[in-house]
Design a protein around this motif. Structure first.
Motif, mmCIF file in Angstrom:
data_model
loop_
_atom_site.group_PDB
_atom_site.id
_atom_site.type_symbol
_atom_site.label_atom_id
_atom_site.label_comp_id
_atom_site.label_asym_id
_atom_site.label_seq_id
_atom_site.Cartn_x
_atom_site.Cartn_y
_atom_site.Cartn_z
ATOM 1 N N LYS A 98 8.746 1.573 -2.744
ATOM 2 C CA LYS A 98 7.325 1.812 -2.508
ATOM 3 C C LYS A 98 6.531 1.861 -3.807
ATOM 4 C CE LYS A 98 7.451 4.080 2.008
ATOM 5 N NZ LYS A 98 7.212 5.324 2.772
ATOM 6 N N ASP A 103 -0.020 -2.191 -2.698
ATOM 7 C CA ASP A 103 -0.884 -1.227 -2.011
ATOM 8 C C ASP A 103 -0.210 0.150 -1.965
ATOM 9 O OD1 ASP A 103 -2.798 -3.205 -1.391
ATOM 10 O OD2 ASP A 103 -1.569 -3.866 0.283
ATOM 11 N N LYS A 104 -0.949 1.163 -2.349
ATOM 12 C CA LYS A 104 -0.446 2.539 -2.301
ATOM 13 C C LYS A 104 -1.488 3.412 -1.586
ATOM 14 C CE LYS A 104 2.340 2.052 -6.466
ATOM 15 N NZ LYS A 104 2.137 0.591 -6.541
ATOM 16 N N PRO A 105 -1.476 3.367 -0.253
ATOM 17 C CA PRO A 105 -2.464 4.151 0.511
ATOM 18 C C PRO A 105 -2.333 5.642 0.215
ATOM 19 C CG PRO A 105 -1.304 2.589 1.925
ATOM 20 C CD PRO A 105 -0.589 2.597 0.619
ATOM 21 N N VAL A 215 -4.372 -6.694 2.435
ATOM 22 C CA VAL A 215 -3.215 -5.819 2.218
ATOM 23 C C VAL A 215 -2.023 -6.697 1.858
ATOM 24 C CG1 VAL A 215 -3.972 -3.914 3.693
ATOM 25 C CG2 VAL A 215 -2.736 -5.840 4.700
ATOM 26 N N THR A 219 3.379 -2.928 2.842
ATOM 27 C CA THR A 219 2.503 -1.861 3.319
ATOM 28 C C THR A 219 2.881 -1.475 4.746
ATOM 29 O OG1 THR A 219 0.688 -2.684 1.959
ATOM 30 C CG2 THR A 219 0.116 -1.183 3.744
ATOM 31 N N ILE A 243 -3.647 2.390 8.545
ATOM 32 C CA ILE A 243 -2.850 2.496 7.318
ATOM 33 C C ILE A 243 -2.601 3.962 7.013
ATOM 34 C CG2 ILE A 243 -2.837 2.077 4.827
ATOM 35 C CD1 ILE A 243 -4.220 -0.498 5.275
#
Length: 259
Positions: A98, A103-105, A215, A219, A243
């Motif tokens: 991760k 993308d790092k929501p 995105v 993700t 998300i």
């Protein structure tokens, strides 16, 4: 002549040993020889032939990571953890992968939710079931102390201990049921294409007011609903996804794979 005969015998033994290896062992061998594409193929065959297991999913995820398929790696680490939430290596590798995803929501989950998630990962689902059973036996023991004991202090111990045991019984039972049902729930998915567009409206033919959010592979999204769009040749099915708890949009089903 003896040397040729010895070479033939050695070759036959090697072929026989290779044929005797299971698909999982062949996949492990391919992985150890850094033939990761072959390892992916063999692990999939092993899962089809022998059934799923946390270890097979974990090894398949490692192989996908090695060939740069971050989305697929996330999927199979998550599937391994659905079968065994206490699989520490799978959790560690998932957290590492991760960090490599674009993308790092933001994590907007609650504190209690995170604590519950952490506790869930302490044990295998079977152990949670046994723990719930032990808590139930403890409840019965406390009830017996309260009902049959003539000692006031022992009755107090049975009363208050029973109250605590009841709470622990129901909580461990909830975790046991949740972890047992997890492999059969498919309301989360992972982006498996390099880039996908989240849209505020389903369908590829959108209006001027439609917002597009790009995105990237890996993700994780939560599937809330789905809709079939007539006339869409490439992907008629669209998913309404979240998300995190605040971002919600539509994505093509072809761009994701359910965990």
């Amino acid at each position: 002549m003896k040397k040729i005969f010895a070479l033939i015998i050695t070759a036959l033994i090697s072929v026989m040993a290779s044929s005797a290896m299971s698909l999982a062992e062949k996949a492990d061998s391919a992985y150890n020889h850094e033939d990761f594409v072959q390892a992916v193929r063999l692990y999939h065959q092993a899962i089809t032939a022998d059934g799923v297991s946390p270890e097979l999913y974990y090894n398949l995820a490692n192989s996908y990571y090695r060939i740069g398929k971050m989305g697929r790696a996330v999927i199979y680490y998550e599937r391994a953890l659905k079968l065994d939430p206490s699989f520490k290596d799978a959790r560690t590798n998932l957290e590492f992968v991760k960090t490599r995803i674009i993308d790092k929501p933001e994590d907007d989950s609650t504190f209690l939710g995170n604590v519950h998630q952490g506790i869930t990962g302490w044990m295998h689902p079977d152990l949670w079931a046994w723990t719930a059973f032990c808590m139930f036996v403890l409840v019965l023991g406390c009830v017996a102390l309260y009902v049959f004991s003539g000692n006031v202090n022992v009755r107090k111990l049975g009363f208050f201990g029973g109250g605590i045991a009841i709470v622990l019984f129901f909580y461990t039972l909830i975790i046991a049921v949740q972890t047992a049902r997890a492999p059969y729930q498919h309301n989360t998915a992972v982006i498996i294409v390099p880039t996908s567009n989240l849209s505020t409206q389903p369908g590829s033919h959108t209006g001027k007011n439609t917002k597009i959010i790009p995105v990237h592979e890996g993700t994780v999204v939560e599937i809330v609903d789905s809709m079939a769009i007539p006339g869409e040749s490439s992907s008629p099915l669209w998913y309404d996804v979240k998300i995190n708890n605040s971002t919600r949009a539509w994505v093509r089903s072809a761009d994701v794979e359910k965990i």
